[in-house]
Design a protein around this motif. Structure first.
Motif: not given
Length: 449
Positions: A96, A100, A120, A124, A126, A348, A352-353, A408
């Motif tokens: 993760t 990032s 991503t 979607n 996830l 992620i 997203m991080t 997540t």
């Protein structure tokens, strides 16, 4: 000395050839980076490098899957090889947070970064992962204890939330952060249910009540969400290690004594005893339930994963799903938990991080407050779970999901704890627990204004 007759030489050459090919190659193919055979992994690296050198990385789904697989399993493999950290969830943490960092420092090629982010956000996937995990784990769960487990988890969750709020606020106050700031801007965001369902609605509510810019408020509440999730991932990994040392404290993913999967041991080995049609049917069933959740979200503003979870429980308890479809669902669950987890965490991390938001929370006072909040939440779950005849390690991990980064965070926490089958309960802790936290907090802030 007489030379050896040719009939004695040929079998030796043949035996040597057979030893190198195909047996030697097969052994090489069984050496893997995650699930990727080593020769395939090297081929993928070479191809990705080649595409980058040409100045264009294809945007089709096959290339995106390859990028996520290579990135996710490479980072996870690094974590798995660390002597001590591998026992406390280093694979999930690395999968993760390394991407990032790489994205923030522009160390990932821009073409790769764009491919991963676009894939991503546009797919979607996830929620495809969560749907497959929830449906598979629910349909293979013991019916007689399913409903009891859903009822029981609210007790350690509520007790842990109250204890964490008290302890976290007290620690922050003693450190000079102020009770108001500590509670509303550090403790509550940790338990708000992640970013989309927690930090964003929380910041919108705060900005409306306090008449401040929503973006400024969001920048304050986001770092505790992310650092709280990181703390929960690490502590979940520690609990997994403790469970191996003290097996009487854990059900290895089962919430209470006497619980068992309804799949027979032979069926748990994989798809060999399950018809491919049943597996495909289980996959489309999971997608159908997710779409049902989306419709509930549009009509009633109810979180899609929770609506999907409830209908899966109803189908299970009413025996509406055939044993063959249950077996197919179990295989779908095993496939996604084995093959998709680390590529998903890589996605992620990249998209997203935000690394800068995470690092901004790394000051000593915030760190102590956040760790004490998450540790109290989990410790209370451990103790209350034990009193309720639940496995204490499992209830502590579920409480950890309440302090995670939404869906997540659930994936990362349960991966670190090696308990992906607890995803249905984790979604309850995250979604419903977070919604209750946000609602009560906004009411309290409005009263204190």
């Amino acid at each position: 000395m007489k030379s050896m007759p040719s009939e004695y030489i040929l079998p030796i050459e043949k035996k040597t050839t057979e030893k190198l090919w195909p047996n030697g190659w097969w052994r090489l193919m069984e050496m893997r980076i995650g699930i990727i055979p080593l020769p395939v992994y090297l081929l993928l690296l070479a191809l990705i490098t080649g595409f980058i050198s040409t100045g264009k990385v294809p945007s089709d789904i096959s290339v995106s899957i390859a990028l996520l697989a290579v990135g996710g399993f490479s980072c996870a493999e690094l974590g798995k090889r660390l002597p001590v950290m591998r026992n406390i969830g280093a694979a999930a943490i690395f999968a993760t947070f390394i991407p990032s960092y790489l994205a923030f420092k522009h160390l990932l090629p821009g073409m790769v970064l764009k491919n991963v982010v676009d894939f991503t956000k546009s797919t979607n996937f996830l929620y495809l992962f969560i749907a497959s995990i929830i449906v598979g784990s629910i349909l293979s769960m013991d019916r007689t204890v399913l409903i009891k487990g859903f009822i029981k988890i609210f007790v350690p969750l509520a007790a842990g939330s109250v204890a964490a709020a008290v302890v976290g606020t007290a620690v922050g106050t003693l450190l000079g952060l102020g009770a108001y700031h500590t509670f509303f801007y550090i403790v509550v965001p940790i338990m708000a249910g992640g970013v989309g369902e927690g930090a964003i609605p929380l910041s919108i509510g705060y900005s409306g009540i306090l008449h401040q810019a929503q973006g400024d408020v969001f920048a304050q509440v986001l770092p505790p969400v992310m650092l709280g999730s990181l703390t929960a991932i690490m502590l979940a990994g520690v609990l997994n290690f403790v469970g191996k040392k003290y097996p009487h404290l854990t059900g290895e993913g089962r919430l209470q004594p006497g619980e068992h999967d309804e799949m027979h041991p032979a069926e748990e080995e994989g798809p060999g005893n399950t018809d491919i049609g049943h597996i495909a049917a289980a996959g489309i069933t999971a997608i159908s339930l997710y779409m049902f959740g989306l419709m509930c979200c549009k009509l009633f503003d109810f979180p899609a994963p929770v609506a999907m979870l409830f209908i899966a429980v109803i189908l299970k308890l009413s025996r509406a799903v055939s044993p063959q479809l249950q077996q197919g669902s179990f295989v779908v669950y095993k496939f996604f938990s084995t093959a998709v987890t680390y590529p998903l965490l890589f996605a992620i991390g990249v998209s997203m991080t935000p690394w800068d938001k995470l690092v901004s929370a790394f000051n000593v006072l915030n760190l102590i407050t956040i760790v004490s909040t998450v540790a109290t939440l989990m410790a209370t779950g451990f103790m209350v779970g034990r009193r309720l005849n639940l496995y204490p390690i499992e209830t502590a991990i579920l409480n950890a999901c309440h302090s995670g980064q939404g869906g997540t965070g659930d994936v990362a926490i349960l991966t670190a704890a090696n308990r992906m089958q607890m995803m249905p309960f984790a979604q309850i802790a995250t979604r419903i627990g977070g919604a209750i936290t946000v609602t009560l907090t906004l009411i309290a802030m409005a009263q204190l204004k």
